[in-house]
Design a protein around this motif. Structure first.
Motif, PDB file in Angstrom:
ATOM      1  N   LYS A 164       3.886 -15.485   4.969  1.00  0.00           N
ATOM      2  CA  LYS A 164       2.627 -14.743   5.029  1.00  0.00           C
ATOM      3  C   LYS A 164       2.454 -14.044   6.377  1.00  0.00           C
ATOM      4  O   LYS A 164       1.901 -12.932   6.439  1.00  0.00           O
ATOM      5  CB  LYS A 164       1.456 -15.686   4.747  1.00  0.00           C
ATOM      6  CG  LYS A 164       1.438 -16.223   3.314  1.00  0.00           C
ATOM      7  CD  LYS A 164       1.320 -15.106   2.282  1.00  0.00           C
ATOM      8  CE  LYS A 164       1.112 -15.623   0.880  1.00  0.00           C
ATOM      9  NZ  LYS A 164       0.944 -14.543  -0.121  1.00  0.00           N
ATOM     10  N   ALA A 165       2.922 -14.658   7.447  1.00  0.00           N
ATOM     11  CA  ALA A 165       2.895 -13.971   8.740  1.00  0.00           C
ATOM     12  C   ALA A 165       3.784 -12.731   8.693  1.00  0.00           C
ATOM     13  O   ALA A 165       3.438 -11.678   9.250  1.00  0.00           O
ATOM     14  CB  ALA A 165       3.351 -14.917   9.845  1.00  0.00           C
ATOM     15  N   GLY A 166       4.917 -12.844   8.009  1.00  0.00           N
ATOM     16  CA  GLY A 166       5.804 -11.698   7.854  1.00  0.00           C
ATOM     17  C   GLY A 166       5.145 -10.545   7.120  1.00  0.00           C
ATOM     18  O   GLY A 166       5.394  -9.366   7.425  1.00  0.00           O
ATOM     19  N   LEU A 167       4.279 -10.851   6.162  1.00  0.00           N
ATOM     20  CA  LEU A 167       3.588  -9.796   5.426  1.00  0.00           C
ATOM     21  C   LEU A 167       2.681  -8.974   6.329  1.00  0.00           C
ATOM     22  O   LEU A 167       2.590  -7.753   6.186  1.00  0.00           O
ATOM     23  CB  LEU A 167       2.751 -10.405   4.303  1.00  0.00           C
ATOM     24  CG  LEU A 167       3.453 -10.778   3.005  1.00  0.00           C
ATOM     25  CD1 LEU A 167       2.445 -11.326   2.008  1.00  0.00           C
ATOM     26  CD2 LEU A 167       4.180  -9.583   2.414  1.00  0.00           C
ATOM     27  N   ILE A 168       1.997  -9.641   7.236  1.00  0.00           N
ATOM     28  CA  ILE A 168       1.113  -8.908   8.152  1.00  0.00           C
ATOM     29  C   ILE A 168       1.928  -7.970   9.028  1.00  0.00           C
ATOM     30  O   ILE A 168       1.558  -6.807   9.252  1.00  0.00           O
ATOM     31  CB  ILE A 168       0.280  -9.886   8.999  1.00  0.00           C
ATOM     32  CG1 ILE A 168      -0.677 -10.674   8.098  1.00  0.00           C
ATOM     33  CG2 ILE A 168      -0.502  -9.147  10.077  1.00  0.00           C
ATOM     34  CD1 ILE A 168      -1.454 -11.749   8.816  1.00  0.00           C
TER      35      ILE A 168
END
Length: 271
Positions: A164-168
Motif C-alpha cells: 500500500k505504501a508502494g501505491l502512494i
C-alpha cells in the motif's frame, strides 16, 4: 452537487462489494457509464443489479470478470471496455487483499509475492492497460486505493503495509508523468472500513477470542485502532464519496496526492 461526469466511462475494479460497489452506485447516480470488474461472475451480476437501479439506463452498466494478477486478462478487460462503451475516462482500483499476515520472520517469499502481486502489481497492470484510454480521451481520473497501513504500518501485516505504501509512491510517479496528457492521478487511504475483507478479519478475531463479532469489533477498536477518534468502523459510502469527488470536474486541481479517510486513525499530523 453535480459532479459533471455524465456519460463518462468509469471502470471500478473490486466492484462487486464494499467500497468499490458503493463508488459505482454514486458514479452511476451522476450519469456515468459503469464497468464493474472482479473475479466472481455471480457476485458481479448481483452488484450490477444494484447499480442499475441508479443508472440512467440498464445498458449503462456492464460487467467483466478479470484476474488482476494476469496481465493478459487485464488487457482483455481494457479491450472489452473499449468495445462496450469506448475508451475509459475514469478508473478506480479497489481490488486488493489483506494477504499473508503474521510475524515477519515467519513470512515466506511466496507470502510476500502473493500479496504484492494483487495489491501493488494489480494496480500497476490496471494503470498500464487504461492510461492509454485516458490519453486518447485527453481527460482521465485514475484513483488508487491504499490504506492507513501505508502511513502507519501494523507489525503483523508487513507485506500489505509495503504494497500500500508502494501505491502512494506509484500514484505520485504517474501523476508527474501523465498530467500533461490531461490525467489526474490520486490515492485514497481508508482505515478500518466495513468491507468483506475486514468482516473476515473480525470473524477470525471473534473465533480466536471466543466472542461475538460485535465484541471483536469493539475490542479491535480499543486495542488495535485507538486513534480512530470517531470510535467506529468506516462506511463504504464515506470512502466512495471522496473517490467520486476525485473523479469529478470539481477536483481539477487535485493531483498526485493521498487523501486519508480514516476517522483519525493515523496518529501523526503529517502521516
Amino acid at each position: 452537487m453535480d459532479l459533471k461526469i455524465k456519460d463518462r466511462i468509469a471502470v471500478i475494479t473490486g466492484g462487486d462489494s464494499g467500497m468499490g460497489l458503493a463508488t459505482a452506485k454514486m458514479l452511476a447516480a451522476e450519469g456515468a457509464r459503469i464497468v464493474l470488474t472482479d473475479i466472481d461472475e455471480e457476485e458481479l451480476q448481483q452488484a450490477a443489479d444494484e447499480v442499475r437501479k441508479l443508472a440512467s439506463t440498464s445498458d449503462h452498466v456492464k460487467t467483466f470478470t478479470a484476474d488482476l494478477t494476469d496481465y493478459e486478462e487485464v488487457k482483455s478487460l481494457a479491450a472489452n471496455v473499449r468495445k462496450a462503451f469506448g475508451p475509459a475516462h475514469i478508473v478506480a482500483n479497489f481490488a486488493g487483499a489483506r494477504g499473508a499476515a503474521g510475524d515477519f520472520l515467519n513470512l515466506s517469499d511466496k507470502d510476500w509475492m502473493e500479496t504484492i502481486n494483487i495489491d501493488l502489481m494489480g494496480a500497476v497492470r490496471v494503470a498500464r492497460a487504461f492510461i492509454p484510454h485516458m490519453q486518447e480521451n485527453e481527460w482521465g481520473r485514475l484513483i488508487f486505493v491504499a490504506s492507513e497501513n501505508a502511513l502507519q504500518p501494523y507489525e503483523e501485516e508487513s507485506p500489505y503495509n509495503a504494497s500500500k505504501a508502494g501505491l502512494i509512491n506509484l500514484s505520485k510517479c504517474l501523476s508527474r508523468a501523465y498530467s500533461k496528457d490531461g490525467l489526474l492521478i490520486n490515492t485514497v487511504s481508508p482505515a478500518y472500513v466495513k468491507t468483506p475483507m475486514t468482516d473476515a478479519m473480525m470473524e477470525q478475531l471473534a473465533e480466536e477470542r471466543n466472542s461475538s463479532v460485535e465484541e471483536a469489533v469493539n475490542w479491535f477498536l480499543e486495542n488495535k485502532r485507538p486513534h480512530i477518534e470517531v470510535k467506529r468502523r468506516g462506511k463504504p459510502e464515506e470512502v466512495a464519496a471522496m473517490v467520486a469527488f476525485l473523479c469529478s470536474e470539481h477536483a481539477s486541481y487535485i493531483n498526485g496526492t493521498n487523501i486519508r479517510i480514516d476517522g483519525g486513525s493515523v496518529e501523526t499530523a503529517f502521516g
